[in-house]
Design a protein around this motif. Sequence first.
Motif, PDB file in Angstrom:
ATOM      1  N   ILE A   1       0.820  -1.202   0.000  1.00  0.00           N
ATOM      2  CA  ILE A   1       0.000   0.000   0.000  1.00  0.00           C
ATOM      3  C   ILE A   1       0.858   1.257   0.000  1.00  0.00           C
ATOM      4  O   ILE A   1       0.368   2.336  -0.258  1.00  0.00           O
ATOM      5  N   LEU A   2       2.133   1.113   0.301  1.00  0.00           N
ATOM      6  CA  LEU A   2       3.012   2.280   0.362  1.00  0.00           C
ATOM      7  C   LEU A   2       4.332   2.008  -0.338  1.00  0.00           C
ATOM      8  O   LEU A   2       4.907   0.937  -0.175  1.00  0.00           O
ATOM      9  N   PRO A   3       4.825   2.965  -1.085  1.00  0.00           N
ATOM     10  CA  PRO A   3       6.219   2.891  -1.537  1.00  0.00           C
ATOM     11  C   PRO A   3       7.122   3.255  -0.362  1.00  0.00           C
ATOM     12  O   PRO A   3       6.653   3.733   0.671  1.00  0.00           O
TER      13      PRO A   3
ATOM     14  N   GLY B   1       5.114  -9.453   1.829  1.00  0.00           N
ATOM     15  CA  GLY B   1       4.606  -8.169   1.363  1.00  0.00           C
ATOM     16  C   GLY B   1       3.816  -7.404   2.400  1.00  0.00           C
ATOM     17  O   GLY B   1       4.037  -6.208   2.607  1.00  0.00           O
ATOM     18  N   ALA B   2       2.875  -8.075   3.059  1.00  0.00           N
ATOM     19  CA  ALA B   2       2.052  -7.381   4.041  1.00  0.00           C
ATOM     20  C   ALA B   2       2.880  -6.890   5.228  1.00  0.00           C
ATOM     21  O   ALA B   2       2.638  -5.818   5.774  1.00  0.00           O
ATOM     22  N   ALA B   3       3.866  -7.685   5.630  1.00  0.00           N
ATOM     23  CA  ALA B   3       4.735  -7.266   6.736  1.00  0.00           C
ATOM     24  C   ALA B   3       5.551  -6.037   6.345  1.00  0.00           C
ATOM     25  O   ALA B   3       5.737  -5.113   7.149  1.00  0.00           O
ATOM     26  N   ILE B   4       6.039  -6.008   5.116  1.00  0.00           N
ATOM     27  CA  ILE B   4       6.796  -4.849   4.654  1.00  0.00           C
ATOM     28  C   ILE B   4       5.917  -3.612   4.622  1.00  0.00           C
ATOM     29  O   ILE B   4       6.349  -2.503   4.983  1.00  0.00           O
ATOM     30  N   ASP B   5       4.648  -3.779   4.212  1.00  0.00           N
ATOM     31  CA  ASP B   5       3.704  -2.655   4.269  1.00  0.00           C
ATOM     32  C   ASP B   5       3.618  -2.083   5.672  1.00  0.00           C
ATOM     33  O   ASP B   5       3.644  -0.867   5.881  1.00  0.00           O
ATOM     34  N   ARG B   6       3.486  -2.960   6.650  1.00  0.00           N
ATOM     35  CA  ARG B   6       3.329  -2.503   8.029  1.00  0.00           C
ATOM     36  C   ARG B   6       4.591  -1.800   8.526  1.00  0.00           C
ATOM     37  O   ARG B   6       4.519  -0.823   9.283  1.00  0.00           O
ATOM     38  N   ILE B   7       5.750  -2.295   8.100  1.00  0.00           N
ATOM     39  CA  ILE B   7       7.004  -1.635   8.461  1.00  0.00           C
ATOM     40  C   ILE B   7       7.046  -0.229   7.858  1.00  0.00           C
ATOM     41  O   ILE B   7       7.410   0.747   8.531  1.00  0.00           O
ATOM     42  N   ARG B   8       6.629  -0.105   6.608  1.00  0.00           N
ATOM     43  CA  ARG B   8       6.659   1.205   5.949  1.00  0.00           C
ATOM     44  C   ARG B   8       5.607   2.148   6.516  1.00  0.00           C
ATOM     45  O   ARG B   8       5.824   3.361   6.577  1.00  0.00           O
TER      46      ARG B   8
ATOM     47  N   THR C   1      11.265  -4.185  -8.219  1.00  0.00           N
ATOM     48  CA  THR C   1       9.890  -3.826  -8.572  1.00  0.00           C
ATOM     49  C   THR C   1       8.874  -4.501  -7.659  1.00  0.00           C
ATOM     50  O   THR C   1       7.856  -3.903  -7.307  1.00  0.00           O
ATOM     51  N   THR C   2       9.142  -5.737  -7.260  1.00  0.00           N
ATOM     52  CA  THR C   2       8.190  -6.451  -6.390  1.00  0.00           C
ATOM     53  C   THR C   2       8.083  -5.786  -5.027  1.00  0.00           C
ATOM     54  O   THR C   2       6.978  -5.599  -4.501  1.00  0.00           O
ATOM     55  N   TYR C   3       9.215  -5.423  -4.450  1.00  0.00           N
ATOM     56  CA  TYR C   3       9.228  -4.898  -3.077  1.00  0.00           C
ATOM     57  C   TYR C   3       9.441  -3.385  -3.022  1.00  0.00           C
ATOM     58  O   TYR C   3       9.589  -2.823  -1.940  1.00  0.00           O
ATOM     59  N   LYS C   4       9.465  -2.737  -4.197  1.00  0.00           N
ATOM     60  CA  LYS C   4       9.745  -1.290  -4.241  1.00  0.00           C
ATOM     61  C   LYS C   4      11.024  -0.967  -3.470  1.00  0.00           C
ATOM     62  O   LYS C   4      11.118   0.025  -2.741  1.00  0.00           O
TER      63      LYS C   4
END
Length: 384
Positions: free
Chosen positions: A66-68, A132-139, A180-183
Amino acid sequence: MKRAAYTLAAGMLGAALYVAAAVAPASAATTGPAAAGSAAASAGSVAVGSAPAATAASAGSHAPFILPALPLPPHFSAPYVDVTSVSDLADISAQSGSKVLSLAFLQTEAPGSCTVYWAGNTATPVAASTFGAAIDRIRLRGGDVIPSFGGYSADTTNTEIADSCTDVHKIALAYEKVITTYKAQRLDFDIEVDSLSNLAGIDRRNQAIVEVKAWAAKQHRPLSIAYTLPSTPQGLGATGVALLQSAAKYRAPIDAVNIMTFDYWDGLTHDMLADAKSAAAGLVTQLRATIAPHASDAALWHTVGIIQMNGIDDFGPEETFTVAQASPLVTWAASKHLNMLSFWALQRDNGSCPGVKGSNDCSGVVQAPWAFSKAFARFASWWY
């Protein structure tokens, strides 16, 4: 650096490391039998911040990002975490206070392959459904992640992608897929042991870095590249210097070089704080002799990263980095304007196994939980 058994910067900086007299701010981050892990974006600077089955399902309810990423700050802490040893990356980031994580490691499933997976496990591909979802939460909390390729396991089994794959373009495509997958805005390459003597793999990796940086520039995508290399107390060994000479030969824009200041394996008792300082000073001289002949001292120090092994390393008690040494290292690193501090590894940041060397899940020293993480987190706070 090792997994389970053992794992700058403005784009101007990367380009300038080979030819310019001044270098813009940069950032960086590994571990192994010698081992442990990032950087300011090439168009600006990121504010920070289990088992292979730790995918979106275990990290949250959605897979797409959801976020770069925000731009990395010019100075930050990015502890390594073994993705096979924690159940939720976002939880360990929040609990430890470590906003930026170096994720270990990406490698191929088998020699000869040109496809990378997390820990070389086909059940954890490079996909939004994996972490992916965990990385979103970190960002969402202002942090970020740095994907790291290689590590001790890959570097000793010919599954580091540049060793495994003989097609430079396919190697670059694998890097692009991770970006590209993980920005991702920084890639880390933990190169040690056998990979340091694979001269063809070293050349392919540097050529692929040239290709992926050109690709990112065309897309106006911020990207920095960090090498993580084993060190002696005086700086890189001969094989590490040769790797940088290859980078200079191909004009690979390297934004940061991180040294693993542990696992010296020389039979001596070490002051790990003093040796980290002398190793970094030696690296600065080696950077000028290889990839940055015209850079100022200040610019060179700003491309340096230091990676410790928190507690007792793989050699034993003679090589112990203590909690008491963490804050002085941070203060010294801030005075030198280093790019990055890190340690191997976040899942070790507890005192549950006093006296044990080289454990993957505890430091071997008496400590409070997250003591190293909290000390290292102060490195970023110096700049705000």
